[in-house]
Design a protein around this motif. Structure first.
Motif, short mmCIF file in Angstrom:
data_model
loop_
_atom_site.label_atom_id
_atom_site.label_comp_id
_atom_site.label_asym_id
_atom_site.label_seq_id
_atom_site.Cartn_x
_atom_site.Cartn_y
_atom_site.Cartn_z
N GLY A 141 0.80 -1.22 0.00
CA GLY A 141 0.00 0.00 0.00
C GLY A 141 0.83 1.26 0.00
N PHE A 142 0.23 2.31 0.56
CA PHE A 142 0.82 3.65 0.52
C PHE A 142 0.54 4.42 1.81
N ILE A 143 1.48 5.28 2.17
CA ILE A 143 1.29 6.23 3.27
C ILE A 143 1.51 7.64 2.74
N VAL A 144 0.60 8.54 3.09
CA VAL A 144 0.85 9.98 2.93
C VAL A 144 1.00 10.55 4.34
N TYR A 145 2.08 11.29 4.57
CA TYR A 145 2.38 11.82 5.89
C TYR A 145 2.63 13.32 5.80
N MET A 146 2.01 14.06 6.71
CA MET A 146 2.28 15.50 6.82
C MET A 146 2.64 15.81 8.26
N ASP A 147 3.77 16.51 8.44
CA ASP A 147 4.15 16.86 9.80
C ASP A 147 3.50 18.17 10.22
N SER A 148 3.77 18.58 11.45
CA SER A 148 3.10 19.75 12.02
C SER A 148 3.50 21.05 11.36
N ASN A 149 4.57 21.02 10.56
CA ASN A 149 5.00 22.22 9.84
C ASN A 149 4.48 22.27 8.41
N VAL B 30 -5.25 16.93 3.30
CA VAL B 30 -5.49 18.31 2.88
C VAL B 30 -4.94 19.24 3.95
N GLY B 31 -4.17 20.22 3.53
CA GLY B 31 -3.61 21.19 4.45
C GLY B 31 -4.33 22.53 4.37
N LYS B 32 -4.39 23.21 5.48
CA LYS B 32 -5.00 24.54 5.56
C LYS B 32 -4.08 25.43 6.37
N ASN B 33 -3.63 26.52 5.76
CA ASN B 33 -2.70 27.43 6.43
C ASN B 33 -1.44 26.71 6.90
N GLY B 34 -0.98 25.75 6.09
CA GLY B 34 0.27 25.07 6.39
C GLY B 34 0.18 23.99 7.45
N LYS B 35 -1.03 23.59 7.82
CA LYS B 35 -1.21 22.56 8.84
C LYS B 35 -2.17 21.49 8.32
N PRO B 36 -2.05 20.23 8.81
CA PRO B 36 -3.00 19.20 8.42
C PRO B 36 -4.43 19.58 8.81
N TYR B 37 -5.35 19.46 7.87
CA TYR B 37 -6.76 19.80 8.10
C TYR B 37 -7.67 18.58 7.93
N LEU B 38 -7.40 17.76 6.91
CA LEU B 38 -8.23 16.60 6.62
C LEU B 38 -7.34 15.43 6.22
N ALA B 39 -7.57 14.26 6.82
CA ALA B 39 -6.92 13.02 6.41
C ALA B 39 -8.03 12.06 6.01
N ILE B 40 -7.92 11.48 4.82
CA ILE B 40 -9.03 10.70 4.28
C ILE B 40 -8.52 9.61 3.34
#
Length: 561
Positions: free
Chosen positions: A77-85, A448-458
């Motif tokens: 499978g796959f992972i998409v990862y976004m950090d707090s920055n 999905v990011g909003k203002n440089g932060k994670p907003y939605l994970a789906i």
């Protein structure tokens, strides 16, 4: 998903909550998956100080125990990862074709596809990637020790967990005459050969032993040593072609995500060999051209427009996309550009359905089983992870010595070079079988990011429908400002270019709309539901996570604390 009670936000965030198939609130972190017991494992890791990657890894290993139809160590499978920055990356652990694979391996002497050979035989098994992918993601971004993350799955496999009704239904199917295979017939039985009943403890000692080697030796516990030796032995005895060398050579790859935008939101999704991110961004760009002050949600015009966007994205998918390590000139920048979408949108007739022509692909428009989990942690990190065995219970084959089910992912390659049919069989070059090539996927884990932060994970399971169910859910949240539970439960349709038809969810599309769409030239086909979405949103003002698990998964759960 549609709760009978209204709970105040204050009450919701004061305690730990498990609302199966309902919207859930939390202050410190959230895990959504297709099994509530596995979601609980992930939340327990967050409580121990683990981050989103740690919780995702632990949840994924737990699903390999509790959700054998799709949770896995025998797939990929796959992972998409976004950090707090706001920095995003992806991990590709898609299965690979074995070294002995060829582009005509599923054809007879006349060059005709041997029915079932690419889905229902040991030749359909690709080199598994899950363990390598989870290990690589943890090694780079994890926080807690690897053993701490694998141990809960070992405990579940060794000590057992309550056999649920979904598993009971599967057991009834696989132990029925005509559906039996040596492995699956024994799979749901206890040590005395009795088929388990609901609420009895299901213990899986062979799987526990395999997971213990993975706990103690990391990636090498699967791809080398005892497990690799047993996999290769089974393959040789059952007509498969995976060898110890195939396993030893397998590596997961960290890749740059596909990035798009929609009205101020940043969209990060999976690049090839997933087709999901490219198609998602292309469709979002197309929808950005429309005026939704004039096109109402679920109206005839809306469903028509969504179907036409899907038709174009899937035509481009078929023509251009495959493993990037074998296809160096895929036009990804073009396909995900706003200018390309504007040109595509100009060719949409809002009064008539377009034609899906298997000889022209996207040029015409110029001018069953996977699972998903989402995690957000209190540090502001997010994970969207989708992995699969392909069909429900994959190849339905496995070694009793190892206790897990092998995938049948080789069926995702184009099986017959040069042959594209109106029934949906594709024969384009980018996704033909080749040794060590990763097959094209529809999995679309997205953040999905909003203002440089994670907003939605789906994300969602569902084969080729994954792309479209994720797309519509993301669109529902961003364009119509729907709550995550409402966005997940809203009407979904699916069009994949070929076959040329709209699949819609029964009871959610009105008879009048269906008749109007048919009058426009669309062919419609009903289905009970599309996808099984697991999503989380984060409100940075209230500092609250909101999670929801699709009601189509009765054992699923959004759990936070």
């Amino acid at each position: 998903m549609k709760s009978k009670f209204a709970y105040s936000l204050l009450f919701c965030i004061a305690f730990n909550f498990v609302y199966l198939n309902a919207q859930t609130y939390a202050k410190n972190g959230m895990v959504t998956s297709s099994n509530s017991l596995s979601s609980e494992v992930g939340v327990a890791i967050l409580k121990k100080g683990g981050n989103a990657i740690d919780a995702a890894v632990a949840t994924a290993f737990s699903l390999a125990v509790t959700l054998p139809s799709a949770g896995n160590i025998g797939g990929g499978g796959f992972i998409v990862y976004m950090d707090s920055n706001g920095k995003a990356t992806t991990f590709d652990f898609r299965e690979k074709a074995p070294l002995a694979a060829t582009n005509d391996m599923y054809l007879d002497k006349e060059g005709i596809l041997i029915e079932g050979s690419n889905h229902h035989s040991a030749l359909a098994i690709g080199v598994p990637g899950t363990v390598a992918g989870l290990f690589k993601a943890h090694k780079k971004y994890g926080k807690l020790p690897w053993a701490t993350l694998v141990q809960p799955a070992i405990d579940q496999a060794k000590n057992g967990f309550p056999f649920n009704w979904s598993l009971y239904a599967a057991a009834g199917y696989f132990t029925k005459e005509g559906n039996k295979s040596p492995f699956m017939d024994a799979y749901f039985r206890d040590g005395k050969g009795k088929v388990l009943e609901p609420d009895e403890l299901w213990k899986q000692p062979a799987l526990a032993a395999t997971l213990t080697l993975i706990r103690d030796k990391g990636k090498d516990g699967f791809y080398k040593g005892e497990v690799a030796k047993k996999i290769a032995k089974w393959m040789k005895a059952n007509g498969g072609i995976i060898t110890k060398k195939d396993l030893r050579k397998y590596e997961s790859i960290e890749r740059e995500p596909i990035k798009g935008s929609y009205k101020g939101y940043d969209i990060y999704s999976m690049p090839p060999p997933s087709s999901g991110g490219v198609a998602l961004v292309e469709m979002m760009n197309l929808m950005e051209q429309a005026n939704f002050d004039e096109i109402e949600f679920n109206s005839t015009a809306y469903v028509h427009l969504v179907a036409e966007a899907m038709r174009r994205a899937f035509a481009d998918r078929a023509e251009h996309l495959g493993d990037p390590d074998f296809n160096l000139n895929m036009p990804l920048d073009k396909l995900t550009s706003k200018a390309f979408a504007k040109n595509r949108f100009a060719g949409i007739d809002m009064t008539r359905a377009s034609v899906s022509d298997s000889t022209k692909f996207g040029q015409l428009y110029d001018g069953k089983s996977t699972t998903h989990l989402s995690v957000m942690d209190k540090g502001g990190n997010a994970v969207s992870l989708t992995y699969t065995l392909e069909y429900g219970y994959g190849s339905k084959m496995g070694s009793p010595e190892l206790g897990f089910i092998f995938n049948n992912e080789m069926g995702d390659f184009n099986p017959q070079p040069g042959i594209t049919k109106s029934n949906g069989q594709i024969g384009t070059a980018p996704n033909l079988v080749a040794p060590e090539k990763r097959m094209l996927s529809s999995m679309t884990p997205t953040i999905v990011g909003k203002n440089g932060k994670p907003y939605l994970a789906i994300g969602s399971p569902g084969g080729r429908t994954i792309i479209n169910t994720v797309f519509q859910t993301v669109f529902n949240v961003l364009e119509f400002n729907m709550r995550i539970d409402k966005a997940i439960e809203a009407l979904k349709i699916h069009h994949q270019w070929l076959p040329d038809r709209i699949i819609y969810e029964k009871h959610l599309l009105s008879p009048d709309t269906r008749k109007a769409l048919e009058a426009m030239g669309h062919t419609l086909q009903e289905r009970s539901n599309l996808g099984a979405l697991m999503g989380i949103t984060y409100d940075p003002v209230k500092k609250v996570f909101t999670g929801a698990a699709d009601s189509s998964r009765p054992d699923g759960g959004a759990i936070g604390y």
